[in-house]
Design a protein around this motif. Structure first.
Motif, PDB file in Angstrom:
ATOM      1  N   LYS A  69      43.335  48.494  61.476  1.00  0.00           N
ATOM      2  CA  LYS A  69      42.071  48.880  60.784  1.00  0.00           C
ATOM      3  C   LYS A  69      40.857  49.420  61.741  1.00  0.00           C
ATOM      4  CE  LYS A  69      42.640  45.912  56.789  1.00  0.00           C
ATOM      5  NZ  LYS A  69      41.987  45.121  55.889  1.00  0.00           N
ATOM      6  N   PRO A  70      39.936  49.887  61.712  1.00  0.00           N
ATOM      7  CA  PRO A  70      38.892  50.346  62.587  1.00  0.00           C
ATOM      8  C   PRO A  70      38.306  48.887  63.120  1.00  0.00           C
ATOM      9  CG  PRO A  70      38.393  51.520  60.569  1.00  0.00           C
ATOM     10  CD  PRO A  70      39.593  50.532  60.261  1.00  0.00           C
ATOM     11  N   SER A  71      37.787  48.941  64.040  1.00  0.00           N
ATOM     12  CA  SER A  71      37.123  47.678  64.638  1.00  0.00           C
ATOM     13  C   SER A  71      36.188  48.240  65.800  1.00  0.00           C
ATOM     14  CB  SER A  71      37.995  46.751  65.045  1.00  0.00           C
ATOM     15  OG  SER A  71      37.180  45.692  65.863  1.00  0.00           O
ATOM     16  N   LEU A  72      34.952  47.473  65.935  1.00  0.00           N
ATOM     17  CA  LEU A  72      34.097  47.672  66.962  1.00  0.00           C
ATOM     18  C   LEU A  72      34.181  46.282  67.877  1.00  0.00           C
ATOM     19  CD1 LEU A  72      31.836  49.300  69.097  1.00  0.00           C
ATOM     20  CD2 LEU A  72      30.126  48.118  67.253  1.00  0.00           C
ATOM     21  N   ARG A  73      33.488  45.410  67.092  1.00  0.00           N
ATOM     22  CA  ARG A  73      33.268  44.085  67.705  1.00  0.00           C
ATOM     23  C   ARG A  73      34.453  43.441  68.265  1.00  0.00           C
ATOM     24  NH1 ARG A  73      29.082  45.751  64.698  1.00  0.00           N
ATOM     25  NH2 ARG A  73      30.447  46.385  63.439  1.00  0.00           N
ATOM     26  N   THR A  74      35.374  43.016  67.418  1.00  0.00           N
ATOM     27  CA  THR A  74      36.706  42.291  67.608  1.00  0.00           C
ATOM     28  C   THR A  74      37.590  42.944  68.701  1.00  0.00           C
ATOM     29  OG1 THR A  74      36.512  41.924  65.153  1.00  0.00           O
ATOM     30  CG2 THR A  74      38.201  41.058  66.555  1.00  0.00           C
ATOM     31  N   ARG A  75      37.626  44.192  68.719  1.00  0.00           N
ATOM     32  CA  ARG A  75      38.489  44.871  69.689  1.00  0.00           C
ATOM     33  C   ARG A  75      37.745  44.803  71.108  1.00  0.00           C
ATOM     34  NH1 ARG A  75      40.603  51.163  70.528  1.00  0.00           N
ATOM     35  NH2 ARG A  75      41.011  50.592  72.674  1.00  0.00           N
ATOM     36  N   VAL A 121      46.033  40.708  66.287  1.00  0.00           N
ATOM     37  CA  VAL A 121      46.561  41.617  65.336  1.00  0.00           C
ATOM     38  C   VAL A 121      45.571  41.822  64.126  1.00  0.00           C
ATOM     39  CG1 VAL A 121      48.272  42.176  63.914  1.00  0.00           C
ATOM     40  CG2 VAL A 121      48.838  41.114  65.703  1.00  0.00           C
ATOM     41  N   ARG A 122      45.049  42.945  63.963  1.00  0.00           N
ATOM     42  CA  ARG A 122      44.234  43.277  62.725  1.00  0.00           C
ATOM     43  C   ARG A 122      45.037  44.003  61.902  1.00  0.00           C
ATOM     44  NH1 ARG A 122      37.920  45.104  62.277  1.00  0.00           N
ATOM     45  NH2 ARG A 122      37.835  42.904  62.731  1.00  0.00           N
ATOM     46  N   THR A 123      45.171  43.409  60.360  1.00  0.00           N
ATOM     47  CA  THR A 123      46.126  44.054  59.543  1.00  0.00           C
ATOM     48  C   THR A 123      46.009  43.854  58.048  1.00  0.00           C
ATOM     49  OG1 THR A 123      48.601  44.365  59.123  1.00  0.00           O
ATOM     50  CG2 THR A 123      47.825  42.305  59.512  1.00  0.00           C
ATOM     51  N   LEU A 148      41.751  36.563  55.416  1.00  0.00           N
ATOM     52  CA  LEU A 148      40.751  35.835  56.174  1.00  0.00           C
ATOM     53  C   LEU A 148      40.585  36.532  57.552  1.00  0.00           C
ATOM     54  CD1 LEU A 148      43.834  32.799  56.473  1.00  0.00           C
ATOM     55  CD2 LEU A 148      41.477  32.783  55.278  1.00  0.00           C
ATOM     56  N   HIS A 149      39.354  36.086  58.040  1.00  0.00           N
ATOM     57  CA  HIS A 149      38.670  36.510  59.301  1.00  0.00           C
ATOM     58  C   HIS A 149      38.124  35.277  60.126  1.00  0.00           C
ATOM     59  CE1 HIS A 149      37.276  38.943  61.968  1.00  0.00           C
ATOM     60  NE2 HIS A 149      36.268  39.767  61.319  1.00  0.00           N
ATOM     61  N   PRO A 150      39.267  34.514  60.598  1.00  0.00           N
ATOM     62  CA  PRO A 150      38.810  33.285  61.315  1.00  0.00           C
ATOM     63  C   PRO A 150      38.098  33.433  62.386  1.00  0.00           C
ATOM     64  CG  PRO A 150      41.295  33.706  61.544  1.00  0.00           C
ATOM     65  CD  PRO A 150      40.818  34.841  60.643  1.00  0.00           C
ATOM     66  N   CYS A 151      38.307  34.483  63.367  1.00  0.00           N
ATOM     67  CA  CYS A 151      37.604  34.601  64.546  1.00  0.00           C
ATOM     68  C   CYS A 151      36.074  34.781  64.455  1.00  0.00           C
ATOM     69  CB  CYS A 151      38.176  35.634  65.354  1.00  0.00           C
ATOM     70  SG  CYS A 151      39.797  35.543  65.794  1.00  0.00           S
ATOM     71  N   GLN A 152      35.933  35.652  63.282  1.00  0.00           N
ATOM     72  CA  GLN A 152      34.319  35.614  62.881  1.00  0.00           C
ATOM     73  C   GLN A 152      33.773  34.302  62.780  1.00  0.00           C
ATOM     74  OE1 GLN A 152      32.572  38.772  62.465  1.00  0.00           O
ATOM     75  NE2 GLN A 152      30.870  37.524  62.543  1.00  0.00           N
ATOM     76  N   ILE A 153      34.464  33.527  62.101  1.00  0.00           N
ATOM     77  CA  ILE A 153      33.738  32.371  61.548  1.00  0.00           C
ATOM     78  C   ILE A 153      33.633  31.344  62.686  1.00  0.00           C
ATOM     79  CG2 ILE A 153      33.721  30.561  59.789  1.00  0.00           C
ATOM     80  CD1 ILE A 153      32.883  33.075  58.638  1.00  0.00           C
ATOM     81  N   HIS A 283      25.054  38.165  58.711  1.00  0.00           N
ATOM     82  CA  HIS A 283      26.138  39.215  58.303  1.00  0.00           C
ATOM     83  C   HIS A 283      26.955  39.540  59.398  1.00  0.00           C
ATOM     84  CE1 HIS A 283      27.512  43.351  56.916  1.00  0.00           C
ATOM     85  NE2 HIS A 283      26.826  43.284  55.781  1.00  0.00           N
ATOM     86  N   ARG A 284      28.333  39.681  58.976  1.00  0.00           N
ATOM     87  CA  ARG A 284      29.465  39.835  60.200  1.00  0.00           C
ATOM     88  C   ARG A 284      29.158  41.233  60.815  1.00  0.00           C
ATOM     89  NH1 ARG A 284      34.363  42.995  59.611  1.00  0.00           N
ATOM     90  NH2 ARG A 284      34.205  43.731  57.634  1.00  0.00           N
ATOM     91  N   LEU A 285      28.508  42.306  60.274  1.00  0.00           N
ATOM     92  CA  LEU A 285      28.649  43.694  60.615  1.00  0.00           C
ATOM     93  C   LEU A 285      29.803  44.211  60.626  1.00  0.00           C
ATOM     94  CD1 LEU A 285      25.998  43.333  63.376  1.00  0.00           C
ATOM     95  CD2 LEU A 285      25.629  43.647  61.083  1.00  0.00           C
ATOM     96  N   PRO A 286      30.175  45.552  60.375  1.00  0.00           N
ATOM     97  CA  PRO A 286      29.034  46.588  60.029  1.00  0.00           C
ATOM     98  C   PRO A 286      28.437  46.222  58.630  1.00  0.00           C
ATOM     99  CG  PRO A 286      31.122  47.740  59.723  1.00  0.00           C
ATOM    100  CD  PRO A 286      31.397  46.203  60.130  1.00  0.00           C
ATOM    101  N   ASN A 311      27.958  36.714  70.200  1.00  0.00           N
ATOM    102  CA  ASN A 311      28.848  35.346  70.320  1.00  0.00           C
ATOM    103  C   ASN A 311      30.310  35.370  70.142  1.00  0.00           C
ATOM    104  OD1 ASN A 311      27.219  33.431  71.093  1.00  0.00           O
ATOM    105  ND2 ASN A 311      26.648  32.604  69.035  1.00  0.00           N
ATOM    106  N   ARG A 312      30.783  36.649  69.580  1.00  0.00           N
ATOM    107  CA  ARG A 312      32.169  37.025  69.537  1.00  0.00           C
ATOM    108  C   ARG A 312      32.906  36.900  70.879  1.00  0.00           C
ATOM    109  NH1 ARG A 312      33.627  39.825  64.686  1.00  0.00           N
ATOM    110  NH2 ARG A 312      35.504  39.017  65.294  1.00  0.00           N
ATOM    111  N   LEU A 313      32.157  37.436  71.989  1.00  0.00           N
ATOM    112  CA  LEU A 313      32.849  37.518  73.462  1.00  0.00           C
ATOM    113  C   LEU A 313      33.440  35.944  73.752  1.00  0.00           C
ATOM    114  CD1 LEU A 313      33.919  38.947  75.796  1.00  0.00           C
ATOM    115  CD2 LEU A 313      31.522  39.191  76.543  1.00  0.00           C
TER     116      LEU A 313
HETATM  117  N1   CP Z   1      32.856  41.684  62.358  1.00  0.00           N
HETATM  118  C1   CP Z   1      33.752  42.474  62.798  1.00  0.00           C
HETATM  119  O1   CP Z   1      35.059  41.871  62.658  1.00  0.00           O
HETATM  120  O2   CP Z   1      33.659  43.572  63.347  1.00  0.00           O
HETATM  121  P1   CP Z   1      34.412  44.672  63.731  1.00  0.00           P
HETATM  122  O3   CP Z   1      35.101  45.303  62.354  1.00  0.00           O
HETATM  123  O4   CP Z   1      33.620  45.853  64.127  1.00  0.00           O
HETATM  124  O5   CP Z   1      35.550  44.380  64.679  1.00  0.00           O
END
Ligand code: CP
Length: 337
Positions: A69-75, A121-123, A148-153, A283-286, A311-313
């Protein structure tokens, strides 16, 4: 030499998620004990405060990112994080490897494990993550699934801890879709003693299984987790108001129906005015301005969404360290600059 800035005292050594010689995965916050989650937050704070102290911690290692799936922050933060720890990264899109089409997820995981040290892995399906984790001896990290989105939390808990200097007893209102972010927030709240009220339309309540799984932790920490259908009830006197998009990635065909179903659940200044005057908006964004949140709130003074993203980094670096660094540890708090 004494630290120049005052920081919470770190525990001795890095908190390691590996149990004995068995590898650990990071698929769900539910898999962590309360003390492991707290130790991970402590490590994240240390990594954030002293990034250079960890710049060679994963030297010679490599991580593969698989993003369906698309990602900015996580990737970006996982890739940059690996590099900042001295490791290499390679990102594979679904079209590159044909996950589940050209080759099964376990077969892909088994081969990747011969070349890299961790899979990120994002799936769509949590089951795919479990299958990959079972197939290989290297850690698998859930970079978001439909469940789930554990890294975000973890990143969000750190953000809250920085702002409020505590987690136990905070009142968090989650407004909107009982989705993957809500599910991981339920686990995170239950393990840290946060009082979480989720307001969702009836058809979008969080999973009953997730709520039941969180119950034992909530009993131990004193967290109160409630699901209601009135956003005002959730927001009243809250320390934090949190929302997420109404149309998740991959469900774009449901957009028209979902926009109707979530009418009345937008976080706007009226809803924020019910929360405490010093309440934060998260908000986790986007985000989609004008749908789940107004531009006034998202871009306003109560919003801490940029801190969450920042703080994701350090969060991802800490997760990598916790999974890949075994005791005895080369780094100890007393050698901090
Ligand atoms: N919050 C979050 O997971 O952002 P991305 O979808 O851009 O990775």
């Amino acid at each position: 030499m004494a630290p120049r800035v005052s920081l919470p005292q770190p525990p001795a050594g890095i908190p390691v998620l590996a149990r004995g010689l068995a590898k650990r995965d990071f698929l769900s916050l539910h898999d962590l004990s309360e003390s492991e989650l707290n130790a991970l937050l402590d490590l994240t704070a240390r990594v954030k405060a002293y990034p250079l102290a960890f710049s060679r911690s994963l030297e010679g290692r490599a991580g593969a990112l698989i993003f369906e799936k698309p990602s900015l922050r996580t990737r970006v933060t996982f890739e940059v994080g690996l590099h900042q720890l001295g490791a290499q990264s390679i990102c594979l899109a679904s079209t590159d490897i044909g996950l589940g089409r050209r080759e099964s997820a376990p077969d892909i995981a088994r081969d990747l494990a011969r070349w890299v040290d961790v899979l990120i892995v994002r799936t769509f399906s949590q089951q795919v993550l479990r299958e990959m984790a079972l197939a290989t001896e290297i850690p698998v990290i859930n970079a978001l699934s439909d469940l789930l989105h554990p890294c975000q939390i973890v990143s969000d808990l750190l953000t809250l801890r920085e702002r409020r200097h505590r987690l136990a007893g905070l009142a968090v209102a989650y407004i909107g879709d009982g989705n993957n972010v809500a599910h991981s927030l339920i686990f995170g709240a239950a393990k840290t003693g946060i009082h979480l009220t989720l307001a969702t339309p009836p058809a979008y309540r969080p999973s009953r299984v997730i709520l039941e799984q969180a119950e034992a932790d909530a009993l131990r920490t004193g967290a109160v987790i409630r699901v209601v259908s009135d956003p005002a009830e959730a927001a009243r006197n809250a320390d934090v108001v949190y929302t997420d998009v109404w149309v998740p990635m991959g469900r774009e065909e449901q957009a028209e129906q979902r926009l109707k179903d979530f009418a009345g659940f937008q976080v706007d200044s009226r809803l924020m005015s019910l929360a405490r005057p010093d309440a934060h908006f998260m908000h986790r964004l986007p985000a989609r301005r004008g749908e789940e949140v107004t531009a006034e709130v998202l871009d306003g003074p109560q919003s801490i969404t940029v801190d969450q993203a920042a703080n994701r980094l350090p969060t991802h670096k800490a997760i990598l360290l916790a999974l890949l660094t075994a005791p005895p540890l080369p780094f100890a708090g007393e050698s901090l600059p």
